[in-house]
Design a protein around this motif. Structure first.
Motif, mmCIF file in Angstrom:
data_model
loop_
_atom_site.group_PDB
_atom_site.id
_atom_site.type_symbol
_atom_site.label_atom_id
_atom_site.label_comp_id
_atom_site.label_asym_id
_atom_site.label_seq_id
_atom_site.Cartn_x
_atom_site.Cartn_y
_atom_site.Cartn_z
ATOM 1 N N ASP A 41 0.838 -1.208 0.000
ATOM 2 C CA ASP A 41 0.000 0.000 0.000
ATOM 3 C C ASP A 41 0.868 1.251 0.000
ATOM 4 O O ASP A 41 0.626 2.201 -0.755
ATOM 5 N N LEU A 42 1.867 1.254 0.862
ATOM 6 C CA LEU A 42 2.725 2.427 0.991
ATOM 7 C C LEU A 42 3.525 2.658 -0.284
ATOM 8 O O LEU A 42 3.683 3.801 -0.738
ATOM 9 N N ALA A 43 4.023 1.572 -0.864
ATOM 10 C CA ALA A 43 4.787 1.691 -2.107
ATOM 11 C C ALA A 43 3.911 2.232 -3.237
ATOM 12 O O ALA A 43 4.353 3.051 -4.049
ATOM 13 N N GLU A 44 2.649 1.788 -3.292
ATOM 14 C CA GLU A 44 1.743 2.271 -4.330
ATOM 15 C C GLU A 44 1.447 3.757 -4.162
ATOM 16 O O GLU A 44 1.393 4.505 -5.135
ATOM 17 N N ARG A 45 1.274 4.183 -2.913
ATOM 18 C CA ARG A 45 1.010 5.607 -2.674
ATOM 19 C C ARG A 45 2.240 6.463 -2.971
ATOM 20 O O ARG A 45 2.129 7.587 -3.459
ATOM 21 N N ARG A 46 3.383 5.929 -2.674
ATOM 22 C CA ARG A 46 4.616 6.662 -2.980
ATOM 23 C C ARG A 46 4.770 6.825 -4.489
ATOM 24 O O ARG A 46 5.134 7.910 -4.975
ATOM 25 N N LEU A 47 4.488 5.757 -5.232
ATOM 26 C CA LEU A 47 4.549 5.828 -6.686
ATOM 27 C C LEU A 47 3.505 6.780 -7.230
ATOM 28 O O LEU A 47 3.770 7.551 -8.162
#
Length: 506
Positions: A41-47
Motif C-alpha cells: 500500500d505504501l509503495a503504491e502511494r509513494r509511486l
C-alpha cells in the motif's frame, strides 16, 4: 504494517512522536492510518505521488556547472503535523514580527528614529547591500513595504520554535506548499475526510486581494501583472502557477513600458493597457535600468519613476530587502519592543555579529561549533556548518570574516527537529526540517495555515534547500477540538439513526 513505529527513534525533538511508538495527539490519526497500510500500500502511494508530480509538472530549476537543470519536485509522503493551539501562537508571533519589520523599513527610509534613539546601529545601515538610497523619502500608501514575507522557522531539541531568518525581497516557495497539499490529497484522500486538516488553498485569493489593495485607481477592477525574469529563473514554475491561480498576466520586462504620463502600460494586440499593480519577482537592482543597473534587460525603464509618482503599486516595494539582512535580523527583537512596545512572541536564534569585536573573537575561537552565515546570501549558499566542516573550510572562513567582519554573523548549531521520512526500502527514518510560512501584510496581516516544510533528505544533514538536495513535506495544522466536535456529532447522528431504525422495527 509497513512501518514499525516502535523502532523509529529520533535523538532530538520529533514533530510526530513523543517517544518510540507514542505519537503526539495531533499526529495520532495519521500514525494510526499509516499503521493500517501494508508495505505494498505504501509503495503504491509513494509511486502515485511521484506520478502526480510528473503529471502536474511540479518542478524546480537548479543551476549547476553553468547549466539550468529542471528537476521533479522532491516530495516526501509523510506529512508534518502541528496542533492548532501551537499554530495560533506561531501565527500571532509572525504577525507581530512582520508588523515591526514594516515599521522599521518605513522608518529607515524616512526619519530613521530607531537610529537616532540608539536602538539600531548606524554602521549596520551604512554597509547594507540592500539599502536603496533611491527610496529615501518615499512613503507607501498604507505604510507597508514588505507585502509578502517568508520567515523560516526551526524547532530546537527542547521544542522551542525559533525564527531563523526573514525573507522580504522576493520570497519563494508558496506554490510548492500548495502543490504539496494537492499531491497529498491524491494519495491520502481518506485522511481529509476523517481529520480536521485546516486548508491552505485560499492563498491565491488572499494574495490577489492584497495586491488589488495597492491599486492607485480606486473603484476600478485593477489590472495586476506578475513580473518574472523569465523561463531560466529557478522559481519560474511558481511565477506561472501564481499568475494562473490569480487569473492575472505573467509578463517579462519588455512586455511593459512607462509613458510620458508616468503610468505603466502592457503591450497587447489591442494596444497599450494601463497596469495598476505589479507583483514583481525580480531583484531590486534589475527592476529599472534608469535607476539601478543600466545593463538590466529584465526590468522596465521608468518603473521607479512611476512608483514614486504613485501611478503603480509594487509588491514587494523596492528597498524592502534592507530588512532581509542577516545582521539586521539580530535586531528584530529590539524592533518589536521599540515600535510595538511588546515582548517578542517568537524568539530569534542567539546570534553573534562579527562586526562586534567581542562577538568576532568568540566566533573565530569556535568555528568548529557554530554556523557562520554571510549577511545577504540565500538558498543555504556561502555558509559554514562548523561541526561538519573541514579544517581547510574553517581557515577559509577565518580569512573571510577577518577581511569583512560586517558581512558575517554566526549562530549556535541547533539540533533541528525531525519528522519521519520514507527512505529506500519503505522504512521511515528521522530527517531534519524547517518551516517557511508566508505572511501577507495589509490592514490585518494574513498568515498561511502552516507553510512549506523543507526536509533534509540525507541522514544527519541540516541542509534543507531543494537546490542542495533537500525535499519537502505537506504541513498539516490539525484542529483536534473541531475533530472531536465533528466525531461527537457523527456519533450522535449514528445513535439517533439506530434508535430510529429500532423504532421502525417495532
Amino acid at each position: 504494517m509497513a512501518i514499525d513505529w516502535r523502532k523509529y527513534q529520533s535523538d532530538t525533538y520529533d514533530e510526530l512522536f513523543e517517544a518510540p511508538g507514542v505519537p503526539r495527539p495531533a499526529a495520532k490519526q495519521l500514525c494510526d492510518y499509516l499503521d493500517d497500510l501494508s508495505t505494498q500500500d505504501l509503495a503504491e502511494r509513494r509511486l502515485a505521488a511521484e506520478l502526480a508530480i510528473k503529471v502536474m509538472g511540479i518542478s524546480f530549476t537548479v543551476y549547476t556547472e553553468g547549466r539550468n537543470v529542471d528537476r521533479a519536485w522532491p516530495f516526501d509522503l509523510i506529512p508534518r503535523v502541528i496542533a492548532k493551539p501551537e499554530w495560533d501562537r506561531t501565527e500571532a508571533g509572525l504577525k507581530q514580527r512582520v508588523t515591526a519589520l514594516n515599521h522599521f523599513i518605513a522608518d529607515i527610509y524616512s526619519e530613521q528614529k530607531i537610529i537616532k534613539d540608539r536602538v539600531f546601529p548606524k554602521w549596520v545601515l551604512a554597509d547594507s547591500q540592500n539599502f536603496r538610497k533611491q527610496c529615501v523619502g518615499h512613503k507607501t500608501g498604507n505604510g507597508v513595504w514588505a507585502h509578502i514575507c517568508g520567515s523560516d522557522l526551526v524547532r530546537n531539541i527542547d521544542g522551542t520554535m525559533y525564527v531563523l531568518e526573514d525573507n522580504l525581497r522576493v520570497p519563494s516557495g508558496v506554490s510548492y506548499m500548495m502543490e504539496n497539499r494537492a499531491v497529498t490529497k491524491r494519495v491520502f484522500p481518506e485522511m481529509f475526510e476523517t481529520t480536521t486538516i485546516l486548508p491552505v488553498d485560499d492563498y491565491p485569493a488572499q494574495l490577489y486581494d492584497m495586491l488589488a489593495g495597492l491599486s492607485p485607481r480606486s473603484g476600478d477592477v485593477p489590472n495586476i501583472v506578475l513580473l518574472t525574469p523569465g523561463i531560466y529563473n529557478s522559481a519560474y514554475f511558481e511565477h506561472c502557477y501564481l499568475a494562473q491561480q490569480m487569473g492575472i498576466e505573467l509578463v517579462e520586462g519588455p512586455d511593459l513600458f512607462v509613458d510620458d504620463d508616468d503610468c505603466v502600460y502592457i503591450r497587447t494586440i489591442f494596444g497599450p493597457e494601463r497596469v495598476d499593480v505589479i507583483y514583481r519577482r525580480i531583484d531590486d537592482l534589475f527592476l529599472d535600468p534608469e535607476v539601478f543597473r543600466p545593463d538590466s534587460i529584465l526590468g522596465v525603464p521608468g518603473l521607479i519613476r512611476a512608483w514614486r509618482a504613485g501611478k503603480v503599486g509594487l509588491a514587494n516595494a523596492p528597498g524592502a530587502g534592507v530588512a532581509d539582512d542577516k545582521v539586521v535580523y539580530a535586531y528584530v527583537p529590539a524592533m518589536i519592543k521599540y515600535y510595538l512596545g511588546e515582548e517578542p512572541i517568537l524568539p530569534n536564534v542567539p546570534s553573534f555579529l562579527c562586526a562586534r569585536d567581542k562577538d568576532r573573537e568568540h566566533v573565530l575561537a569556535n568555528l568548529d561549533k557554530l554556523v557562520v552565515k554571510p549577511a545577504n546570501e540565500s538558498g543555504g549558499y556561502g555558509m559554514l556548518i562548523g561541526p561538519k566542516s573541514t579544517r581547510k573550510e574553517r581557515e577559509k572562513f577565518r580569512e573571510l570574516i577577518q577581511s569583512n567582519p560586517r558581512n558575517y554573523m554566526a549562530q549556535p548549531t541547533l539540533s533541528l527537529s525531525t519528522a519521519p521520512t520514507l527512505v529506500d526500502g519503505g522504512a521511515a527514518e528521522p530527517r531534519h526540517l524547517d518551516l517557511r510560512p508566508f505572511i501577507l501584510s495589509r490592514d490585518q496581516p494574513y498568515v498561511t495555515m502552516g507553510g512549506l516544510t523543507r526536509v533534509a533528505m540525507v541522514k544527519g544533514s541540516l541542509v534543507v534547500n531543494s537546490s542542495q538536495g533537500g525535499g519537502a513535506k505537506d504541513t498539516w495544522v490539525v484542529d483536534l477540538d473541531d475533530h472531536e466536535s465533528m466525531t461527537q456529532t457523527q456519533s450522535g447522528a449514528g445513535s439517533s439513526q439506530k434508535q430510529s431504525q429500532r423504532g421502525g422495527r417495532r
